[in-house]
Design a protein around this motif. Structure first.
Motif, short mmCIF file in Angstrom:
data_model
loop_
_atom_site.label_atom_id
_atom_site.label_comp_id
_atom_site.label_asym_id
_atom_site.label_seq_id
_atom_site.Cartn_x
_atom_site.Cartn_y
_atom_site.Cartn_z
N MET A 43 -27.33 -45.25 -22.01
CA MET A 43 -27.60 -46.66 -22.08
C MET A 43 -29.11 -46.88 -22.03
O MET A 43 -29.83 -46.10 -21.43
N THR A 44 -29.55 -47.96 -22.66
CA THR A 44 -30.98 -48.17 -22.78
C THR A 44 -31.31 -49.64 -23.02
O THR A 44 -30.43 -50.45 -23.31
N VAL A 45 -32.59 -49.96 -22.90
CA VAL A 45 -33.12 -51.26 -23.28
C VAL A 45 -33.86 -51.05 -24.59
O VAL A 45 -34.59 -50.07 -24.75
N LEU A 46 -33.66 -51.95 -25.53
CA LEU A 46 -34.30 -51.85 -26.84
C LEU A 46 -35.22 -53.05 -27.04
O LEU A 46 -34.82 -54.19 -26.80
N LEU A 47 -36.44 -52.78 -27.48
CA LEU A 47 -37.40 -53.83 -27.81
C LEU A 47 -37.55 -53.89 -29.32
O LEU A 47 -37.95 -52.92 -29.95
N ALA A 48 -37.19 -55.03 -29.92
CA ALA A 48 -37.43 -55.26 -31.34
C ALA A 48 -38.86 -55.79 -31.44
O ALA A 48 -39.14 -56.94 -31.11
N HIS A 49 -39.78 -54.93 -31.85
CA HIS A 49 -41.21 -55.24 -31.79
C HIS A 49 -41.80 -55.61 -33.14
O HIS A 49 -41.61 -54.90 -34.13
N THR A 50 -42.50 -56.74 -33.16
CA THR A 50 -43.34 -57.15 -34.28
C THR A 50 -44.66 -57.60 -33.68
O THR A 50 -44.67 -58.39 -32.75
N PRO A 51 -45.79 -57.10 -34.19
CA PRO A 51 -47.08 -57.51 -33.63
C PRO A 51 -47.39 -58.98 -33.95
O PRO A 51 -47.93 -59.28 -34.99
N TYR A 84 -28.25 -45.94 -29.80
CA TYR A 84 -28.69 -45.69 -28.43
C TYR A 84 -27.76 -46.31 -27.38
O TYR A 84 -28.08 -46.28 -26.19
N ASP A 85 -26.61 -46.85 -27.78
CA ASP A 85 -25.69 -47.48 -26.83
C ASP A 85 -26.47 -48.46 -25.94
O ASP A 85 -26.47 -48.37 -24.72
N THR A 86 -27.14 -49.41 -26.58
CA THR A 86 -28.07 -50.32 -25.94
C THR A 86 -27.38 -51.31 -25.00
O THR A 86 -26.37 -51.91 -25.36
N ASP A 87 -27.95 -51.46 -23.80
CA ASP A 87 -27.49 -52.44 -22.81
C ASP A 87 -28.04 -53.82 -23.07
O ASP A 87 -27.41 -54.83 -22.77
N LEU A 88 -29.28 -53.87 -23.57
CA LEU A 88 -30.00 -55.14 -23.73
C LEU A 88 -31.02 -54.99 -24.85
O LEU A 88 -31.73 -54.00 -24.92
N ILE A 89 -31.07 -56.00 -25.71
CA ILE A 89 -32.12 -56.07 -26.73
C ILE A 89 -33.10 -57.16 -26.30
O ILE A 89 -32.69 -58.27 -25.93
N VAL A 90 -34.38 -56.84 -26.33
CA VAL A 90 -35.43 -57.80 -26.02
C VAL A 90 -36.22 -58.04 -27.30
O VAL A 90 -36.57 -57.08 -28.00
N LEU A 91 -36.49 -59.31 -27.59
CA LEU A 91 -37.30 -59.60 -28.77
C LEU A 91 -38.18 -60.81 -28.52
O LEU A 91 -37.83 -61.70 -27.75
N ILE A 142 -30.22 -61.15 -35.08
CA ILE A 142 -30.05 -60.18 -34.00
C ILE A 142 -29.30 -60.82 -32.84
O ILE A 142 -28.36 -60.24 -32.30
N ILE A 143 -29.70 -62.04 -32.47
CA ILE A 143 -29.05 -62.73 -31.36
C ILE A 143 -27.55 -62.92 -31.64
O ILE A 143 -26.72 -62.68 -30.77
N LEU A 144 -27.21 -63.32 -32.84
CA LEU A 144 -25.82 -63.62 -33.16
C LEU A 144 -24.97 -62.38 -33.44
O LEU A 144 -23.76 -62.39 -33.19
N ASP A 145 -25.58 -61.32 -33.96
CA ASP A 145 -24.80 -60.15 -34.39
C ASP A 145 -24.82 -58.97 -33.41
O ASP A 145 -24.07 -58.01 -33.60
N ALA A 146 -25.65 -59.03 -32.38
CA ALA A 146 -25.75 -57.90 -31.44
C ALA A 146 -24.47 -57.74 -30.64
O ALA A 146 -23.79 -58.72 -30.32
N ASP A 147 -24.15 -56.49 -30.33
CA ASP A 147 -22.98 -56.17 -29.51
C ASP A 147 -23.30 -56.13 -28.02
O ASP A 147 -22.46 -55.72 -27.22
N CYS A 148 -24.53 -56.54 -27.66
CA CYS A 148 -24.96 -56.55 -26.27
C CYS A 148 -25.78 -57.82 -26.03
O CYS A 148 -26.12 -58.53 -26.99
N PRO A 149 -26.11 -58.13 -24.79
CA PRO A 149 -26.94 -59.30 -24.52
C PRO A 149 -28.32 -59.15 -25.18
O PRO A 149 -28.82 -58.04 -25.37
N VAL A 150 -28.92 -60.30 -25.52
CA VAL A 150 -30.25 -60.34 -26.12
C VAL A 150 -31.12 -61.27 -25.29
O VAL A 150 -30.72 -62.40 -24.99
N LEU A 151 -32.30 -60.79 -24.94
CA LEU A 151 -33.28 -61.59 -24.20
C LEU A 151 -34.38 -61.99 -25.17
O LEU A 151 -35.09 -61.12 -25.70
N ALA A 152 -34.50 -63.29 -25.45
CA ALA A 152 -35.54 -63.80 -26.33
C ALA A 152 -36.71 -64.26 -25.48
O ALA A 152 -36.54 -65.06 -24.55
N VAL A 153 -37.91 -63.75 -25.79
CA VAL A 153 -39.10 -64.00 -24.98
C VAL A 153 -40.14 -64.74 -25.83
O VAL A 153 -40.48 -64.29 -26.90
#
Length: 135
Positions: free
Chosen positions: A1-9, A88-95, A115-126
């Protein structure tokens, strides 16, 4: 399990990285940074520099978090992020999110929204840090 960051500069990238790092520490897990590009140009401003990614790696290591970096090239950025999340069997996506005009959303679509609508795990929008912002 992991946390995933969808990164764009862009403006919210620093806040999103910090939030993802804090979530990885809280969950006692690793962090995966996904920086995808469509590969349409030789220089894509949405593709992070090697120097920036090295800095993220050093900052994560300094806080005891393992960081993996994925840089897929795919015409569908949201699908690329979600594919990596599944591997990665992600627990949380952060974007990081930012304001876009209605026309911009209509013409270009919204990667964050997909990503928010299609993810199979919670998504944290920052959002970007608004301290000192006017208006």
């Amino acid at each position: 399990m992991t946390v995933l960051l969808a990164h764009t500069p862009h403006a919210s990238a620093e806040a999103a990285f910090e939030s993802a790092l804090e979530q990885a520490i809280f969950r006692d897990t690793d962090l995966v940074l996904v920086n995808a590009t469509k590969g349409e140009t030789l220089v894509d401003p949405k593709y992070a520099t090697d120097e920036a990614l090295t800095e993220f790696s050093q900052r994560a290591a300094g806080r005891g978090v393992g960081l993996s970096i994925e840089r897929p090239v795919d015409a569908d950025i949201a699908a690329a992020v979600l594919t990596v999340a599944g591997r990665y069997d992600t627990d949380l996506i952060v974007l990081g999110v930012r304001h876009r005009s209605a026309v911009g959303k209509f013409l270009l679509g919204s990667v964050a929204q997909r990503i928010i609508l299609d993810a199979d795990c919670p998504v944290l929008a920052v959002k970007a840090d608004t301290i000192g912002a006017v208006g």
